[in-house]
Design a protein around this motif. Sequence first.
Motif, PDB file in Angstrom:
ATOM      1  N   UNK A  87      14.350  11.574 -16.068  1.00 35.19           N
ATOM      2  CA  UNK A  87      14.431  10.283 -16.585  1.00 35.19           C
ATOM      3  C   UNK A  87      15.257   9.301 -15.662  1.00 35.19           C
ATOM      4  N   UNK A  88      14.284   8.870 -14.628  1.00 38.01           N
ATOM      5  CA  UNK A  88      14.570   8.072 -13.399  1.00 38.01           C
ATOM      6  C   UNK A  88      13.614   6.905 -13.351  1.00 38.01           C
ATOM      7  N   UNK A  89      14.238   5.606 -13.027  1.00 37.48           N
ATOM      8  CA  UNK A  89      13.431   4.637 -12.717  1.00 37.48           C
ATOM      9  C   UNK A  89      13.752   4.252 -11.266  1.00 37.48           C
ATOM     10  N   UNK A  90      12.528   3.781 -10.531  1.00 38.88           N
ATOM     11  CA  UNK A  90      12.635   3.342  -9.123  1.00 38.88           C
ATOM     12  C   UNK A  90      12.193   1.705  -9.208  1.00 38.88           C
ATOM     13  N   UNK A  91      12.993   0.856  -8.939  1.00 40.34           N
ATOM     14  CA  UNK A  91      12.982  -0.640  -9.262  1.00 40.34           C
ATOM     15  C   UNK A  91      12.716  -1.319  -7.944  1.00 40.34           C
ATOM     16  N   UNK A  92      11.538  -1.918  -7.686  1.00 40.69           N
ATOM     17  CA  UNK A  92      11.008  -2.463  -6.563  1.00 40.69           C
ATOM     18  C   UNK A  92      10.737  -3.845  -6.605  1.00 40.69           C
ATOM     19  N   UNK A  93      11.185  -4.716  -5.930  1.00 38.36           N
ATOM     20  CA  UNK A  93      11.305  -6.165  -6.186  1.00 38.36           C
ATOM     21  C   UNK A  93       9.732  -6.778  -5.654  1.00 38.36           C
ATOM     22  N   UNK A  94       9.075  -6.078  -4.958  1.00 36.15           N
ATOM     23  CA  UNK A  94       7.739  -6.184  -4.346  1.00 36.15           C
ATOM     24  C   UNK A  94       6.497  -5.184  -4.813  1.00 36.15           C
ATOM     25  N   UNK A  95       6.033  -4.358  -3.875  1.00 37.57           N
ATOM     26  CA  UNK A  95       5.262  -3.449  -4.091  1.00 37.57           C
ATOM     27  C   UNK A  95       5.815  -2.111  -3.489  1.00 37.57           C
ATOM     28  N   UNK A  96       5.401  -0.993  -3.923  1.00 35.70           N
ATOM     29  CA  UNK A  96       5.946   0.099  -3.414  1.00 35.70           C
ATOM     30  C   UNK A  96       5.472   0.384  -1.776  1.00 35.70           C
ATOM     31  N   UNK A  97       6.562   0.666  -1.090  1.00 28.98           N
ATOM     32  CA  UNK A  97       6.421   0.712   0.444  1.00 28.98           C
ATOM     33  C   UNK A  97       6.155  -0.546   1.145  1.00 28.98           C
ATOM     34  N   UNK A  98       6.436  -1.615   0.424  1.00 26.88           N
ATOM     35  CA  UNK A  98       6.137  -3.005   1.380  1.00 26.88           C
ATOM     36  C   UNK A  98       7.232  -3.271   2.041  1.00 26.88           C
ATOM     37  N   UNK A  99       8.385  -2.845   2.198  1.00 30.44           N
ATOM     38  CA  UNK A  99       9.662  -3.094   3.075  1.00 30.44           C
ATOM     39  C   UNK A  99       9.375  -2.326   4.481  1.00 30.44           C
ATOM     40  N   UNK A 100      10.409  -1.845   4.821  1.00 27.98           N
ATOM     41  CA  UNK A 100      10.504  -1.241   6.169  1.00 27.98           C
ATOM     42  C   UNK A 100       9.837  -0.011   6.488  1.00 27.98           C
ATOM     43  N   UNK A 101       9.293   0.505   5.084  1.00 26.55           N
ATOM     44  CA  UNK A 101       8.590   1.684   5.137  1.00 26.55           C
ATOM     45  C   UNK A 101       6.951   1.421   5.897  1.00 26.55           C
TER      46      UNK A 101
END
Length: 375
Positions: A60-74
């Motif tokens: 029961x985990x949520x990943x919150x991303x302000x943009x899109x997944x993997x859109x930052x340093x990754x």
Amino acid sequence: MANRYSFWSLFKHGLKHHETWQPAWRTPQLKPRYDVIIIGGGGHGLATAYYLAKNHGVKNVAVLEKGYLGGGNTARNTTIVRSNYLWDESAHLYEHALKLWEGLSQELNFNVMFSQRGVMNLGHTLQDMRDIERRVNANVLNGIDGVILSPKEIQDIVPLMDVGASTRFPVMGASYQPRGGVARHDAVAWGFARAASELGVDLIEQCEVTGMIIEDGRIKGVHTSQGDVFADRVGCVAAGSTSTLAKMAKVRLPLESHPLQAFVSESMKPCLDTVVMSNAVHGYVSQSDKGELVIGAGIDSYLGYGQRGSPHVIEHTAAAIIELFPSFSRVRLNRQWGGIVDVAPDACPIIGKSPVKGLYFNCGWGTGGFKATPG
């Protein structure tokens, strides 16, 4: 897995013109409460959620991303993976990650395109060579592969490199880790996202965290652009934005955020089948599967969140690469970008609890975050 990738599934979907594939991951609505909230949908955040669900049964985990997944340093790094670090703690940490990299495509049932083409660190002075010998010996004592190369051995591996004594920075030798290499950064994010979603993790994009809900010194949840969400445990895994999140919880971390630049060339035929790094001229280069030269530069000295960086850094790095590879002088640059790295004073990561109960941080990786993603 209902959506397992294989030769058979590729053949079966091909008969239907590949129009019946399931989405790689679910797009659920944000629930009001979770057991764990992960802030940051990059490689580290997605990996944290995946291993929580797979190894610890916390689904029961949520990943919150302000943009899109993997859109930052990754998606803004030069994809180098290695473990040839000097200090024991760093060497063991990155070696643990490297061992996970070696089986990651099978683990995730997703081709992360991990290519163990070797990583070469050049030495240009006698002091460079003393440091290289010290580091390689330390690696071998820690059970990590590493060898010292002569200029002749370097040229056998990289024929295009100028190792002549008349260059501005003569190449006197190099350390070489054969098990190091590169991976496809987008595929790493997608693979972890898909695997975590199949285990029940909710991946929430376009959901910016705007504040922390803290009562009596304990985290209770977060304010987001999609509404409040509650959890007794919150993990901040947001790289260069970590200081901003920590400030919301009135936690001060010894971090500085700097732009780190990289750029790629036009595509060309295969000409470089290893990774070449040089601290003295401060540039590193590899060739992608699309034929582009992927070139990394140093961090800008100023603090900031601009994802462009300074032109003089590009000029310096381009000059350094041309010094090593004169034949690249006619190659056109295709695009350039910057990522925001979070640097700690000792250049070592911060992983663990904070003064706020239930609030955890994974940060301070500086320029080494991508290679530690599975670890």
